[in-house]
Design a protein around this motif. Structure first.
Motif, PDB file in Angstrom:
ATOM      1  N   ALA A  40      15.166  -9.620  12.094  1.00 27.90           N
ATOM      2  CA  ALA A  40      13.985  -9.587  11.233  1.00 27.90           C
ATOM      3  C   ALA A  40      13.426  -8.173  11.224  1.00 27.90           C
ATOM      4  O   ALA A  40      13.642  -7.394  12.155  1.00 27.90           O
ATOM      5  CB  ALA A  40      12.925 -10.575  11.723  1.00 27.90           C
ATOM      6  N   LEU A  41      12.701  -7.855  10.150  1.00 35.52           N
ATOM      7  CA  LEU A  41      12.103  -6.529  10.025  1.00 35.52           C
ATOM      8  C   LEU A  41      10.860  -6.643   9.152  1.00 35.52           C
ATOM      9  O   LEU A  41      10.909  -7.233   8.065  1.00 35.52           O
ATOM     10  CB  LEU A  41      13.093  -5.550   9.387  1.00 35.52           C
ATOM     11  N   THR A  42       9.753  -6.093   9.631  1.00 33.79           N
ATOM     12  CA  THR A  42       8.524  -6.051   8.847  1.00 33.79           C
ATOM     13  C   THR A  42       8.430  -4.696   8.163  1.00 33.79           C
ATOM     14  O   THR A  42       8.325  -3.664   8.830  1.00 33.79           O
ATOM     15  CB  THR A  42       7.293  -6.291   9.739  1.00 33.79           C
ATOM     16  N   LEU A  43       8.474  -4.700   6.829  1.00 30.83           N
ATOM     17  CA  LEU A  43       8.384  -3.449   6.079  1.00 30.83           C
ATOM     18  C   LEU A  43       6.944  -3.054   5.823  1.00 30.83           C
ATOM     19  O   LEU A  43       6.605  -1.875   5.775  1.00 30.83           O
ATOM     20  CB  LEU A  43       9.110  -3.585   4.734  1.00 30.83           C
ATOM     21  N   ALA A  44       6.101  -4.043   5.598  1.00 35.08           N
ATOM     22  CA  ALA A  44       4.681  -3.833   5.333  1.00 35.08           C
ATOM     23  C   ALA A  44       3.954  -5.035   5.918  1.00 35.08           C
ATOM     24  O   ALA A  44       4.590  -6.038   6.265  1.00 35.08           O
ATOM     25  CB  ALA A  44       4.442  -3.697   3.828  1.00 35.08           C
ATOM     26  N   PRO A  45       2.632  -4.974   6.058  1.00 32.45           N
ATOM     27  CA  PRO A  45       1.923  -6.072   6.725  1.00 32.45           C
ATOM     28  C   PRO A  45       2.239  -7.460   6.177  1.00 32.45           C
ATOM     29  O   PRO A  45       2.199  -8.440   6.923  1.00 32.45           O
ATOM     30  CB  PRO A  45       0.450  -5.703   6.507  1.00 32.45           C
ATOM     31  N   ASP A  46       2.565  -7.570   4.899  1.00 36.64           N
ATOM     32  CA  ASP A  46       2.820  -8.897   4.330  1.00 36.64           C
ATOM     33  C   ASP A  46       4.227  -9.011   3.752  1.00 36.64           C
ATOM     34  O   ASP A  46       4.479  -9.839   2.881  1.00 36.64           O
ATOM     35  CB  ASP A  46       1.783  -9.209   3.246  1.00 36.64           C
ATOM     36  N   VAL A  47       5.141  -8.183   4.212  1.00 33.36           N
ATOM     37  CA  VAL A  47       6.520  -8.240   3.718  1.00 33.36           C
ATOM     38  C   VAL A  47       7.456  -8.282   4.918  1.00 33.36           C
ATOM     39  O   VAL A  47       7.619  -7.281   5.624  1.00 33.36           O
ATOM     40  CB  VAL A  47       6.861  -7.029   2.825  1.00 33.36           C
ATOM     41  N   GLY A  93       9.242  13.098  -9.627  1.00 33.57           N
ATOM     42  CA  GLY A  93       8.636  13.771  -8.487  1.00 33.57           C
ATOM     43  C   GLY A  93       8.230  12.838  -7.365  1.00 33.57           C
ATOM     44  O   GLY A  93       7.305  13.145  -6.603  1.00 33.57           O
ATOM     45  N   GLU A  94       8.922  11.721  -7.251  1.00 37.32           N
ATOM     46  CA  GLU A  94       8.600  10.737  -6.221  1.00 37.32           C
ATOM     47  C   GLU A  94       9.604  10.817  -5.074  1.00 37.32           C
ATOM     48  O   GLU A  94      10.718  11.327  -5.230  1.00 37.32           O
ATOM     49  CB  GLU A  94       8.620   9.323  -6.820  1.00 37.32           C
ATOM     50  N   ARG A  95       9.195  10.305  -3.930  1.00 36.66           N
ATOM     51  CA  ARG A  95      10.088  10.274  -2.781  1.00 36.66           C
ATOM     52  C   ARG A  95      11.252   9.315  -3.043  1.00 36.66           C
ATOM     53  O   ARG A  95      11.071   8.249  -3.635  1.00 36.66           O
ATOM     54  CB  ARG A  95       9.312   9.833  -1.538  1.00 36.66           C
ATOM     55  N   ARG A  96      12.425   9.708  -2.596  1.00 41.89           N
ATOM     56  CA  ARG A  96      13.597   8.841  -2.742  1.00 41.89           C
ATOM     57  C   ARG A  96      13.368   7.544  -1.979  1.00 41.89           C
ATOM     58  O   ARG A  96      12.993   7.553  -0.807  1.00 41.89           O
ATOM     59  CB  ARG A  96      14.825   9.557  -2.192  1.00 41.89           C
ATOM     60  N   PRO A  97      13.602   6.380  -2.614  1.00 44.71           N
ATOM     61  CA  PRO A  97      13.427   5.114  -1.898  1.00 44.71           C
ATOM     62  C   PRO A  97      14.399   5.003  -0.725  1.00 44.71           C
ATOM     63  O   PRO A  97      15.540   5.475  -0.793  1.00 44.71           O
ATOM     64  CB  PRO A  97      13.736   4.052  -2.960  1.00 44.71           C
ATOM     65  N   ALA A  98      13.948   4.372   0.341  1.00 41.10           N
ATOM     66  CA  ALA A  98      14.815   4.075   1.482  1.00 41.10           C
ATOM     67  C   ALA A  98      15.531   2.757   1.226  1.00 41.10           C
ATOM     68  O   ALA A  98      14.932   1.801   0.738  1.00 41.10           O
ATOM     69  CB  ALA A  98      13.992   3.987   2.761  1.00 41.10           C
ATOM     70  N   ARG A 135       5.819   0.699 -13.217  1.00 38.04           N
ATOM     71  CA  ARG A 135       4.794   1.749 -13.201  1.00 38.04           C
ATOM     72  C   ARG A 135       4.278   2.081 -11.809  1.00 38.04           C
ATOM     73  O   ARG A 135       3.138   2.521 -11.652  1.00 38.04           O
ATOM     74  CB  ARG A 135       3.612   1.349 -14.093  1.00 38.04           C
ATOM     75  N   GLU A 136       5.070   1.877 -10.799  1.00 34.87           N
ATOM     76  CA  GLU A 136       4.675   2.251  -9.442  1.00 34.87           C
ATOM     77  C   GLU A 136       5.886   2.824  -8.729  1.00 34.87           C
ATOM     78  O   GLU A 136       7.020   2.399  -8.984  1.00 34.87           O
ATOM     79  CB  GLU A 136       4.157   1.038  -8.661  1.00 34.87           C
ATOM     80  N   PRO A 137       5.681   3.768  -7.819  1.00 37.98           N
ATOM     81  CA  PRO A 137       6.815   4.303  -7.058  1.00 37.98           C
ATOM     82  C   PRO A 137       7.461   3.218  -6.192  1.00 37.98           C
ATOM     83  O   PRO A 137       6.777   2.343  -5.656  1.00 37.98           O
ATOM     84  CB  PRO A 137       6.180   5.393  -6.188  1.00 37.98           C
ATOM     85  N   VAL A 138       8.763   3.297  -6.068  1.00 34.77           N
ATOM     86  CA  VAL A 138       9.504   2.371  -5.216  1.00 34.77           C
ATOM     87  C   VAL A 138       9.664   3.011  -3.843  1.00 34.77           C
ATOM     88  O   VAL A 138      10.238   4.094  -3.716  1.00 34.77           O
ATOM     89  CB  VAL A 138      10.884   2.042  -5.826  1.00 34.77           C
ATOM     90  N   ARG A 139       9.158   2.341  -2.815  1.00 40.31           N
ATOM     91  CA  ARG A 139       9.246   2.877  -1.448  1.00 40.31           C
ATOM     92  C   ARG A 139      10.503   2.389  -0.744  1.00 40.31           C
ATOM     93  O   ARG A 139      11.129   3.131   0.000  1.00 40.31           O
ATOM     94  CB  ARG A 139       7.994   2.458  -0.657  1.00 40.31           C
ATOM     95  N   TRP A 140      10.850   1.116  -0.956  1.00 41.27           N
ATOM     96  CA  TRP A 140      12.019   0.546  -0.289  1.00 41.27           C
ATOM     97  C   TRP A 140      12.887  -0.213  -1.293  1.00 41.27           C
ATOM     98  O   TRP A 140      12.373  -0.925  -2.160  1.00 41.27           O
ATOM     99  CB  TRP A 140      11.616  -0.442   0.802  1.00 41.27           C
ATOM    100  N   ALA A 165       0.822  -1.214   0.000  1.00 41.20           N
ATOM    101  CA  ALA A 165       0.000   0.000   0.000  1.00 41.20           C
ATOM    102  C   ALA A 165       0.853   1.260   0.000  1.00 41.20           C
ATOM    103  O   ALA A 165       0.383   2.338  -0.401  1.00 41.20           O
ATOM    104  CB  ALA A 165      -0.926  -0.011   1.215  1.00 41.20           C
ATOM    105  N   SER A 166       2.108   1.156   0.427  1.00 37.69           N
ATOM    106  CA  SER A 166       2.995   2.321   0.507  1.00 37.69           C
ATOM    107  C   SER A 166       3.906   2.464  -0.699  1.00 37.69           C
ATOM    108  O   SER A 166       4.679   3.419  -0.779  1.00 37.69           O
ATOM    109  CB  SER A 166       3.852   2.226   1.779  1.00 37.69           C
ATOM    110  N   GLY A 167       3.848   1.527  -1.623  1.00 38.99           N
ATOM    111  CA  GLY A 167       4.740   1.536  -2.778  1.00 38.99           C
ATOM    112  C   GLY A 167       5.459   0.206  -2.901  1.00 38.99           C
ATOM    113  O   GLY A 167       5.252  -0.722  -2.105  1.00 38.99           O
ATOM    114  N   LEU A 168       6.318   0.117  -3.896  1.00 43.89           N
ATOM    115  CA  LEU A 168       7.003  -1.140  -4.170  1.00 43.89           C
ATOM    116  C   LEU A 168       8.164  -1.381  -3.209  1.00 43.89           C
ATOM    117  O   LEU A 168       8.873  -0.450  -2.816  1.00 43.89           O
ATOM    118  CB  LEU A 168       7.558  -1.141  -5.592  1.00 43.89           C
ATOM    119  N   VAL A 169       8.342  -2.646  -2.864  1.00 44.90           N
ATOM    120  CA  VAL A 169       9.591  -3.125  -2.268  1.00 44.90           C
ATOM    121  C   VAL A 169      10.373  -3.787  -3.395  1.00 44.90           C
ATOM    122  O   VAL A 169       9.869  -4.714  -4.039  1.00 44.90           O
ATOM    123  CB  VAL A 169       9.333  -4.148  -1.147  1.00 44.90           C
TER     124      VAL A 169
END
Length: 393
Positions: A148-155, A91-96, A61-66, A38-42
């Motif tokens: 371990a690290l949860t980036l998104a609910p299912d990642v 014009g997208e946020r820089r990926p982390a 075709r989607e912004p990369v979030r991480w 929901a926040s962008g691509l991993v």
């Protein structure tokens, strides 16, 4: 647009393939991964060059979030600046950038040993030194994690020490999709590569067993096709093969055996080694044996001559000088080659080929050695072995 570098076995096709709904593999350096959230691509691994990025992102075709680093080996994430530039241009946020914490220490070591890494890579991948960047274009992570690290609910990112101590596997629990990263390479585990640091065989097996316990339905390896048929069996059987190797080698060491005898005398269970996922197209079982021995016994081969040896050229000159009939050495090497005993011919020709100077028979021996190395390369299943046979000495 697909791309392919046929000179480097690590480079992918550039193609994007659906693994599961919202999950795609990308052929960059091995299998990269893109997961919708929901926040962008991993995106796991950005590939070997910024120049390859824009066509891939145009298709996603989607912004990369991480951006997640699968592990810290050089080349897998040289494409990071391309992701940053693409985000800025749109014009997208820089990926982390996220990685397991040991990547930082590895990158620091690579910067310290940049020249060494380039020399190794010119031999292992048969690339000219001019292709090697010094220092390597490394981008350090913005965020690290330990276990371990949860980036998104299912990642969920999972530490998976194996080929390196900084591997990140990616688990998508709702779809039971596992990105195995460098822990799963669609071939015999890459342990004991001749010019690399040691890799812990048992730790790799432990990691595979932990990944198998997740009970994945789909397994995306670092290289090769997606595994949909019984991926748990592949993980557990690979772990069993590594544990067998450890036990068999240690048993031989406990009997006082030396490494070369162990390499030639081990008999490998077919049910563990004669299976598709243990193919020796990159690594080799003998590499693993040697790495286990090295981890327990150090660098010395047990021959007193090599404990405090002369300089290699001095020793080679002394051997050549002791041979009064150099033509006999050449003739014997040719006889062995004619009998198909190429490796034995190499041992013989080294009596002359390693000597310095311009003696015509020594120069002839060097030419013969080059021919013998080419024959051994043609026989070798492992890409790494073929490379080293062809890269000179």
């Amino acid at each position: 647009m697909p791309f392919q570098d046929t000179k480097n076995p690590l480079y992918g096709s550039g193609r994007i393939t659906e693994v599961a709904p919202g999950v795609r593999s990308i052929g960059l350096q091995g299998n990269s991964l893109a997961v919708e959230t929901a926040s962008g691509l991993v995106v796991v691994d950005t590939g070997p060059s910024p120049d390859l990025v824009a066509p891939v992102l145009d298709q996603l075709r989607e912004p990369v979030r991480w951006i997640v680093y699968s592990h810290g080996h050089l080349g897998y994430n040289y494409g990071v600046p391309g992701f940053f530039d693409y985000a800025a241009a749109h014009g997208e946020r820089r990926p982390a950038v996220v990685a397991q914490e040991n990547v930082v220490r590895r990158y620091q070591r690579y910067l310290e040993t940049a020249g060494l890494q380039n020399h190794i890579n010119t031999r292992q991948f048969r690339r000219p030194m001019a292709d090697m960047a010094a220092p390597p274009p490394i981008t350090f992570p913005d965020q690290t994690y330990r276990e371990a690290l949860t980036l998104a609910p299912d990642v969920r990112l999972l530490w998976a020490p194996s080929e390196t101590d900084d591997v990140t596997a990616v688990w998508l629990p709702s779809q039971r999709v596992l990105y195995g990263s460098a822990a799963v390479i669609n071939g015999i585990p890459n342990i004991g590569t001749p010019m690399r640091t040691m890799r812990d065989t048992v730790r790799w097996a432990d990691t595979l067993d932990r990944l198998a316990a997740l009970n994945p339905a789909v397994l995306v390896p670092e290289f090769g096709p997606v595994v949909r048929e019984d991926p748990v069996r592949q993980l557990t059987m690979t772990a069993a093969a590594l544990r067998w190797l450890r036990g068999a080698v240690v048993d031989q060491l406990n009997q006082g055996r030396r490494v070369d005898d162990i390499v030639h005398d081990l008999r490998y269970p077919a049910e563990l080694f004669d299976v598709p996922w243990m193919r020796e197209h990159y690594g080799h079982r003998e590499y693993i044996v040697r790495d286990i021995v090295r981890s327990e016994t150090g660098w010395w081969d047990g021959n007193p001559t090599t404990l405090h040896p002369s300089r290699p050229d001095v020793a080679a000159a002394a051997r050549a000088e002791a041979i009064t009939d150099k033509q006999a050495v050449l003739d014997q090497a040719e006889r062995l080659r004619g009998d198909g005993r190429v490796q034995e011919a190499l041992h013989v020709i080294d009596l002359l080929a390693l000597a310095p100077g311009d003696d015509p028979l020594v120069k002839q021996a060097r030419a013969v050695k080059q021919e013998l190395c080419a024959l051994r390369a043609a026989e070798a299943s492992s890409y790494v072995s073929r490379s080293f046979y062809r890269s000179g000495w």
